[in-house]
Design an enzyme around this catalytic site. Sequence first.
Site, PDB file in Angstrom:
ATOM      1  N   LYS A   1      -8.686 113.313  -3.058  1.00 34.38           N
ATOM      2  CA  LYS A   1      -8.685 114.067  -4.343  1.00 34.38           C
ATOM      3  C   LYS A   1      -9.407 115.384  -3.990  1.00 34.38           C
ATOM      4  O   LYS A   1      -8.941 116.582  -4.221  1.00 34.38           O
ATOM      5  CB  LYS A   1      -9.674 113.702  -5.454  1.00 34.38           C
ATOM      6  CG  LYS A   1      -9.037 112.393  -6.199  1.00 34.38           C
ATOM      7  CD  LYS A   1      -7.808 113.152  -7.231  1.00 34.38           C
ATOM      8  CE  LYS A   1      -6.954 111.897  -7.413  1.00 34.38           C
ATOM      9  NZ  LYS A   1      -6.167 111.396  -6.419  1.00 34.38           N
TER      10      LYS A   1
ATOM     11  N   HIS B   1     -20.336 103.536  14.320  1.00 32.45           N
ATOM     12  CA  HIS B   1     -19.315 103.602  15.346  1.00 32.45           C
ATOM     13  C   HIS B   1     -18.402 104.733  15.709  1.00 32.45           C
ATOM     14  O   HIS B   1     -17.341 104.523  16.281  1.00 32.45           O
ATOM     15  CB  HIS B   1     -18.434 102.283  14.962  1.00 32.45           C
ATOM     16  CG  HIS B   1     -19.284 100.955  14.828  1.00 32.45           C
ATOM     17  ND1 HIS B   1     -19.574 100.380  16.063  1.00 32.45           N
ATOM     18  CD2 HIS B   1     -19.676 100.277  13.746  1.00 32.45           C
ATOM     19  CE1 HIS B   1     -20.038  99.104  15.545  1.00 32.45           C
ATOM     20  NE2 HIS B   1     -20.234  99.101  14.317  1.00 32.45           N
TER      21      HIS B   1
ATOM     22  N   GLU C   1     -10.205 107.396  -2.201  1.00 40.09           N
ATOM     23  CA  GLU C   1      -9.727 108.040  -3.380  1.00 40.09           C
ATOM     24  C   GLU C   1     -10.382 109.345  -3.631  1.00 40.09           C
ATOM     25  O   GLU C   1      -9.613 110.471  -3.994  1.00 40.09           O
ATOM     26  CB  GLU C   1      -9.713 107.226  -4.579  1.00 40.09           C
ATOM     27  CG  GLU C   1      -9.214 107.819  -5.824  1.00 40.09           C
ATOM     28  CD  GLU C   1      -7.708 108.388  -5.708  1.00 40.09           C
ATOM     29  OE1 GLU C   1      -7.210 108.885  -6.558  1.00 40.09           O
ATOM     30  OE2 GLU C   1      -6.853 107.982  -4.802  1.00 40.09           O
TER      31      GLU C   1
ATOM     32  N   GLU D   1      -6.650 117.266  -1.565  1.00 38.67           N
ATOM     33  CA  GLU D   1      -5.358 117.442  -2.128  1.00 38.67           C
ATOM     34  C   GLU D   1      -5.673 118.701  -3.002  1.00 38.67           C
ATOM     35  O   GLU D   1      -4.668 119.638  -2.978  1.00 38.67           O
ATOM     36  CB  GLU D   1      -5.116 116.459  -3.454  1.00 38.67           C
ATOM     37  CG  GLU D   1      -4.517 115.398  -2.806  1.00 38.67           C
ATOM     38  CD  GLU D   1      -4.060 114.229  -3.832  1.00 38.67           C
ATOM     39  OE1 GLU D   1      -2.761 113.968  -3.848  1.00 38.67           O
ATOM     40  OE2 GLU D   1      -4.826 114.069  -4.955  1.00 38.67           O
TER      41      GLU D   1
ATOM     42  N   CYS E   1      11.842 117.432  -6.399  1.00 39.88           N
ATOM     43  CA  CYS E   1      12.511 118.790  -7.325  1.00 39.88           C
ATOM     44  C   CYS E   1      12.501 118.557  -8.659  1.00 39.88           C
ATOM     45  O   CYS E   1      12.733 117.268  -8.862  1.00 39.88           O
ATOM     46  CB  CYS E   1      13.525 119.443  -6.380  1.00 39.88           C
ATOM     47  SG  CYS E   1      13.404 119.872  -4.666  1.00 39.88           S
TER      48      CYS E   1
ATOM     49  N   TRP F   1      10.859 121.860  -4.488  1.00 42.87           N
ATOM     50  CA  TRP F   1       9.766 121.250  -3.403  1.00 42.87           C
ATOM     51  C   TRP F   1      10.436 121.446  -1.973  1.00 42.87           C
ATOM     52  O   TRP F   1      11.347 120.534  -1.724  1.00 42.87           O
ATOM     53  CB  TRP F   1       9.078 120.051  -3.870  1.00 42.87           C
ATOM     54  CG  TRP F   1       7.986 119.615  -2.928  1.00 42.87           C
ATOM     55  CD1 TRP F   1       6.740 120.062  -2.792  1.00 42.87           C
ATOM     56  CD2 TRP F   1       8.193 118.734  -1.562  1.00 42.87           C
ATOM     57  NE1 TRP F   1       5.833 119.479  -1.571  1.00 42.87           N
ATOM     58  CE2 TRP F   1       7.006 118.724  -1.012  1.00 42.87           C
ATOM     59  CE3 TRP F   1       9.224 118.000  -0.788  1.00 42.87           C
ATOM     60  CZ2 TRP F   1       6.640 118.082  -0.107  1.00 42.87           C
ATOM     61  CZ3 TRP F   1       9.172 117.243   0.483  1.00 42.87           C
ATOM     62  CH2 TRP F   1       7.673 117.250   0.721  1.00 42.87           C
TER      63      TRP F   1
END
Length: 615
Positions: free
Chosen positions: A491, A510, A487, A494, A2, A77
Amino acid sequence: MCGIVGGVTNKDITALLLEGLNRLEYRGYDSSGLIVLSKNNSFDRIRSVGKVRNLENILKAREQKISGNIGIAHTRWATHGEPSIDNAHPHISMNSVSLVHNGIIENYIDLKNEQLNRGYSFSSETDTEVIAHAIDFAMKSCNTLISSVQLAIKSFSGSYGLGVISSKYPDQIIATRKGSPLVIGIGTNGNYIASDQMALLSVTKEFIFLEEGDVAEIKIDKITIYDLNGNLVVRPIKISMLKAGSVDLGNYDHFMQKEIFEQPQAIRDTLESRITNDSIVISAFGFKAEKKFNKVKQVQIIACGSSYNAGLVAKYWLEDIAKIPCNVEVASEYRYRRPIILNDTLFVTLSQSGETADTVEALKAAKIINCNICTLCITNSAESSLTRLSDLTFLTHAGPEIGVASTKAFTTQLVSLALLACSIGKLQNTINRSQEKSIINGLKKLPGLIHKALHQEEKIKKLATRFQNKNSALFLGRGTMHAIAMEGALKLKEISYIHAEAYPAGELKHGPIALIDKDMPVIAIAPNDELLEKLKSNLQEVKSRGSQMIVFEDENSLIEPMEAMEVISITSNVGRITAPIIFTIPLQLLSYHVALSKGTDVDRPRNLAKSVTVE
């Protein structure tokens, strides 16, 4: 997580509170609120759900304006309780105490039951309300606000950064922190508090960074600080090097876009003064770094999120180039197991903010397990918990990063880790002078190579429209590119809310290959390295299952385009250190433009916050 801002001034505080909230919104945007002490020493509070602009609109619509010289504000938050007006901060107890809180009070259920028995009532589902009641109760036996706060916090388990005001003490704010960051700003028209110095850059450049357990009494002309044990202390005043304009959008549409394009300069700044005469300045890691690095027998990297992905890349570098064993773990798991930490371990923590709660606690735990280890933090914040806890510090010099999805912080971490690997290898004679010079030359070329990669934005923008109706995506890479694929997947999920996973390309057969069909886009990274031919075989396996593919390649990789496969050349003939950094750029651009095509909030994706300062 927050954001907190407050102040005691000789002017109306309301406009500054709103400005501070806007600058802190990256820390949380489920709800926001502010409160001021009016001229008759009564509380005037307003709260709203959603982004700070909702709070501003409510303020503009009010017939009676909020005005006062002392106030606190908060952008939330959500942890305890859903986003709602009742759960929004600031909270009030008995019209005598109001506060804002960043953190989690772990024993709030026990405190709440005690307070219910004392006759207190609750209007929210938050853990924060018990703090307000505890301070109000302490005021019955204490004759100052600061002593009331000092008494109340003794009963709390967990983390907190608090800004407290009282109608009975209308000339002061009490600030205290444990596990959550809090700074004091010293201005010409008053004094201020915030969870981040960026909130106060318009009124001051002078800051005091509170230490763990500090409690401060802040008045318009005086600041008094007590430490964890109640002793009067003097904390140093630091001059911020940040510029107010550095946290503005400028000519860009979003902070993420701005920060993607700031990467060439961020990398130049990170390399500046760290290289001289084509040699790494090892003392850039700290004046004891050379002595410490000479003794290192293994490296342990601890991080979360994008920083964890950066650590995975560094593992390859440290073992392949510096020839030293390296382990990488997620901080939130590491802190709760009982690891064996050998002597002569370099314990490296990575965090953009230096305040990531799990990473901070993992470092504390490691120092208890083995007090003989050397600790190094790589961070973008000079005055953070990690820097204070670590033996050595390396600052990334990325500048402020506002967008929740990390971009320039990630690539500057990679540059920093490359310098670390080279430094250790140089001292331990696993990297010779010629190899060091080659690595440095590659790093020096990075800003120009990234600038070139950014020129592919228009092509990537067109490709992004293909994802508008997609629900999943698969990212593939080999070697260091697997971590870069991770990464890229992070992104995308997100900021576009598309489910995305990353796999080593050789692992397809696999299990993951079962997912591939015409509705599953696959993004692959193809540098020109020793695994290229194997990757080409993997791509054939994917293509034969009917997937739509995007391949980002080194132009010397010569990937042969096929039906429903788009190949984009990103760079040319780069080395094993520079390649992962450069191939990060198209994945950032792809995620950004996919999010735009889907209409999501790029800078403030749902449920996320920039600095994760709670567990």
